[in-house]
Design a protein around this motif. Sequence first.
Motif, PDB file in Angstrom:
ATOM      1  N   SER A 117      55.794  72.104  -2.041  1.00 43.20           N
ATOM      2  CA  SER A 117      56.689  72.442  -3.201  1.00 43.20           C
ATOM      3  C   SER A 117      55.912  72.751  -4.238  1.00 43.20           C
ATOM      4  O   SER A 117      56.436  73.338  -5.220  1.00 43.20           O
ATOM      5  N   ARG A 118      54.661  72.172  -4.505  1.00 42.24           N
ATOM      6  CA  ARG A 118      53.928  72.427  -5.663  1.00 42.24           C
ATOM      7  C   ARG A 118      52.877  73.745  -5.261  1.00 42.24           C
ATOM      8  O   ARG A 118      52.323  74.259  -6.324  1.00 42.24           O
ATOM      9  N   ALA A 119      52.932  74.000  -4.181  1.00 42.18           N
ATOM     10  CA  ALA A 119      51.850  74.988  -3.804  1.00 42.18           C
ATOM     11  C   ALA A 119      52.688  76.672  -4.163  1.00 42.18           C
ATOM     12  O   ALA A 119      53.829  76.777  -3.734  1.00 42.18           O
ATOM     13  N   ASP A 120      52.036  77.607  -4.062  1.00 43.11           N
ATOM     14  CA  ASP A 120      52.254  78.987  -4.169  1.00 43.11           C
ATOM     15  C   ASP A 120      52.337  79.577  -2.789  1.00 43.11           C
ATOM     16  O   ASP A 120      53.132  80.585  -2.805  1.00 43.11           O
ATOM     17  N   ALA A 121      51.319  79.192  -1.855  1.00 43.71           N
ATOM     18  CA  ALA A 121      51.235  79.926  -0.659  1.00 43.71           C
ATOM     19  C   ALA A 121      50.518  79.008   0.322  1.00 43.71           C
ATOM     20  O   ALA A 121      50.509  77.940   0.059  1.00 43.71           O
ATOM     21  N   CYS A 122      50.141  79.526   1.641  1.00 45.25           N
ATOM     22  CA  CYS A 122      49.475  78.856   2.454  1.00 45.25           C
ATOM     23  C   CYS A 122      48.588  79.984   3.093  1.00 45.25           C
ATOM     24  O   CYS A 122      48.542  81.043   3.008  1.00 45.25           O
ATOM     25  N   TRP A 123      47.679  79.316   3.695  1.00 49.24           N
ATOM     26  CA  TRP A 123      46.369  80.218   4.470  1.00 49.24           C
ATOM     27  C   TRP A 123      47.060  80.682   5.516  1.00 49.24           C
ATOM     28  O   TRP A 123      47.555  80.287   6.533  1.00 49.24           O
ATOM     29  N   LEU A 124      46.425  81.955   6.015  1.00 49.37           N
ATOM     30  CA  LEU A 124      46.807  82.747   7.111  1.00 49.37           C
ATOM     31  C   LEU A 124      45.514  82.497   8.193  1.00 49.37           C
ATOM     32  O   LEU A 124      44.394  81.988   7.639  1.00 49.37           O
ATOM     33  N   PRO A 125      45.741  82.431   9.569  1.00 48.25           N
ATOM     34  CA  PRO A 125      44.710  82.155  10.254  1.00 48.25           C
ATOM     35  C   PRO A 125      43.687  83.357  10.400  1.00 48.25           C
ATOM     36  O   PRO A 125      43.740  84.344   9.948  1.00 48.25           O
ATOM     37  N   ILE A 126      42.363  82.885  10.387  1.00 46.99           N
ATOM     38  CA  ILE A 126      41.245  83.767  10.707  1.00 46.99           C
ATOM     39  C   ILE A 126      40.776  83.712  11.979  1.00 46.99           C
ATOM     40  O   ILE A 126      40.623  84.908  12.508  1.00 46.99           O
ATOM     41  N   ALA A 127      40.606  82.642  12.825  1.00 45.61           N
ATOM     42  CA  ALA A 127      40.224  82.626  14.070  1.00 45.61           C
ATOM     43  C   ALA A 127      40.783  81.591  14.861  1.00 45.61           C
ATOM     44  O   ALA A 127      40.344  80.319  15.038  1.00 45.61           O
ATOM     45  N   PRO A 128      42.032  81.816  15.462  1.00 44.75           N
ATOM     46  CA  PRO A 128      42.884  80.635  16.006  1.00 44.75           C
ATOM     47  C   PRO A 128      42.269  80.192  17.296  1.00 44.75           C
ATOM     48  O   PRO A 128      41.806  81.201  17.950  1.00 44.75           O
ATOM     49  N   GLY A 129      41.857  78.883  17.548  1.00 43.52           N
ATOM     50  CA  GLY A 129      41.257  78.427  18.510  1.00 43.52           C
ATOM     51  C   GLY A 129      39.787  78.294  18.277  1.00 43.52           C
ATOM     52  O   GLY A 129      39.049  77.737  19.449  1.00 43.52           O
ATOM     53  N   LEU A 130      39.343  78.774  17.259  1.00 43.47           N
ATOM     54  CA  LEU A 130      37.820  78.527  17.025  1.00 43.47           C
ATOM     55  C   LEU A 130      37.462  77.227  17.025  1.00 43.47           C
ATOM     56  O   LEU A 130      38.270  76.441  16.270  1.00 43.47           O
ATOM     57  N   THR A 131      36.162  76.728  17.361  1.00 43.73           N
ATOM     58  CA  THR A 131      35.689  75.218  17.260  1.00 43.73           C
ATOM     59  C   THR A 131      34.547  75.368  16.862  1.00 43.73           C
ATOM     60  O   THR A 131      33.894  76.499  16.695  1.00 43.73           O
ATOM     61  N   PRO A 132      33.817  74.414  16.135  1.00 50.98           N
ATOM     62  CA  PRO A 132      32.589  74.161  15.776  1.00 50.98           C
ATOM     63  C   PRO A 132      31.536  74.784  16.669  1.00 50.98           C
ATOM     64  O   PRO A 132      30.579  75.695  16.404  1.00 50.98           O
ATOM     65  N   HIS A 133      31.750  74.375  18.077  1.00 53.40           N
ATOM     66  CA  HIS A 133      30.956  74.942  18.997  1.00 53.40           C
ATOM     67  C   HIS A 133      30.977  76.396  19.390  1.00 53.40           C
ATOM     68  O   HIS A 133      29.903  77.101  19.730  1.00 53.40           O
ATOM     69  N   GLY A 134      32.267  77.008  19.007  1.00 57.29           N
ATOM     70  CA  GLY A 134      32.498  78.481  19.013  1.00 57.29           C
ATOM     71  C   GLY A 134      31.629  79.282  18.236  1.00 57.29           C
ATOM     72  O   GLY A 134      31.150  80.250  18.278  1.00 57.29           O
ATOM     73  N   LEU A 135      31.085  78.674  17.029  1.00 55.04           N
ATOM     74  CA  LEU A 135      30.033  79.361  16.234  1.00 55.04           C
ATOM     75  C   LEU A 135      28.635  79.620  17.305  1.00 55.04           C
ATOM     76  O   LEU A 135      28.171  80.594  16.650  1.00 55.04           O
ATOM     77  N   ARG A 136      28.378  78.928  17.961  1.00 55.20           N
ATOM     78  CA  ARG A 136      27.150  78.885  18.875  1.00 55.20           C
ATOM     79  C   ARG A 136      27.532  80.170  19.456  1.00 55.20           C
ATOM     80  O   ARG A 136      26.392  80.978  19.822  1.00 55.20           O
ATOM     81  N   HIS A 137      28.615  80.348  20.139  1.00 52.43           N
ATOM     82  CA  HIS A 137      28.958  81.317  20.869  1.00 52.43           C
ATOM     83  C   HIS A 137      28.965  82.841  20.113  1.00 52.43           C
ATOM     84  O   HIS A 137      28.601  83.865  20.705  1.00 52.43           O
ATOM     85  N   SER A 138      29.611  82.660  18.769  1.00 54.37           N
ATOM     86  CA  SER A 138      29.493  83.728  18.018  1.00 54.37           C
ATOM     87  C   SER A 138      28.106  84.293  17.494  1.00 54.37           C
ATOM     88  O   SER A 138      27.878  85.379  17.351  1.00 54.37           O
ATOM     89  N   TYR A 139      27.173  83.291  17.601  1.00 56.34           N
ATOM     90  CA  TYR A 139      25.806  83.792  17.100  1.00 56.34           C
ATOM     91  C   TYR A 139      25.323  84.639  18.128  1.00 56.34           C
ATOM     92  O   TYR A 139      24.309  85.412  18.010  1.00 56.34           O
TER      93      TYR A 139
END
Length: 505
Positions: free
Chosen positions: A406-428
């Motif tokens: 109730s004190r917030a103005d908005a919320c974040w939208l998804p950037i990469a749904p399903g991404l995990t820390p190990h997914g950064l290795r795949h991304s690289y």
Amino acid sequence: MGFAEKRGDYWRGRYKRSPGVYATVTDDQGNTIKFRTRRDAEQAANDAEAQVRSGAMRDIASGRATFGEYANIWYDRQDLAASTMQNYRRRLEEHLLPTFEEDALADITRKAIADWVKKERAAGYAADSIRSWRALLHLILADAVDDGRIMVNPAAQRKGRGKRGGRSQHRGAEKTITTALGVLLIAERAALLSGRDDEFAAVVSAGFTGLRWGELVGLETKYVRPGALRVEWQLYELDNGQFHRCPPKDGSHRTVVTPDWLTDLLMGQIRQTRPEPCPCHGFRYVFRGFRPPNHAAQQTGPKLIDVARHAEVAIGTASAVLNDRAVVAEATRARVMAAIEELGYRRGGQTGMAAPHWRRNGFAMWLFRPAATGGYPAKAPRPARPVPVEADPWPGVPVRGRNAPSRADACWLPIAPGLTPHGLRHSYKTLMIELGTPATLMDAQMGHADGSVQARYSHVTDGMTGRLLDGLTEVWRAALDERRKLSSLSPVPLLDRLLGEETGQ
């Protein structure tokens, strides 16, 4: 080995009857024998356990040993990495022993194994998990065949038996990856969730080096060198909460070349945090741990948002003052500095003690996943929910505490749904492919081994390395430019400074 247990004014003997099952020394009528001394109780317990073992060995010799008895002996003779031993024990205790523990080895049939697999599948377990449990069962029974305990391995499968031809049915879901801009945006959000720069530097490092999670957590300051990171160790988190320092997976010791901007980022992280030797191993690590974000409201000390409110300015303005940006008027700068002095604000989220190392689950659940998906995961009794944020400055600062939505103005939208820390290795790896990096250099960066003949005639050259570093730098600068189009300021001090440097402010 038996042991004595104090029970009021007497001692009783306790001994191991089967894996995970202990019994008490009793008389012929089944009554507990009460010993006057600890030594007598221990001796009786050791004798009872010796009888159990001799009986088990007789059963094994006759081919009638139970799976539980043989599995106990099999596990004790393994000499593998702590992480592997932990995984074997977990799979045995949670999935194999509950079904096969009391079955004689000779009585385990293909049908019994197939029924067990169907039962696990019906319980909702992932196909990959079931395959790993079945593989361990196959390994144990194969050793039982080699030991002469049984004639054939009932867990053995002929390739393609009972399956349709064509593509493999065991392919896992496609791994989620992200772009360089996605890495930057997720890193910024993770830093906002933690309230410090550490998570920004860590996520960016993982996204532009392909380090495994254990290698990132176990990165020691002495292995951060100009233009390179040396991977010598990793930290593996055991079930008891301790961190085991061990060589990287598959012995993939390597030197990961890094662009100058990433070296500067990591060196700046080390200068800012001044790591002390951790109490676990006595080594200095680049990154410190952090408590779950849902405890952030309980942390002592003011945050940057408190400074901004006290000075009646936006968070981005307060951040610009801390980074000595010339865009702030002198009167506003003086007001912010006065607020910092009055509140006793310390930069970089260094209020309070940080944990020596990140917990894998805590980092993924409360920092990385909300940053990538824009929402906190479900955790009883609370359901999954969006991250509530204050809209100014962009991309929004998380709101915490009671009645936060109730004190917030908005919320974040998804950037990469399903991404995990190990997914950064795949991304690289994907990023290197986009940059046209030769396979030999990609394997060197990732710590992969190519045993083909072609690989024996391929070598990494300075030209290959230079082109990769130039490409990574170009991609990083493009990501900063795209981020700057969204907003020229950031509530994350480290990113705010980077954005200012690129524009010459």
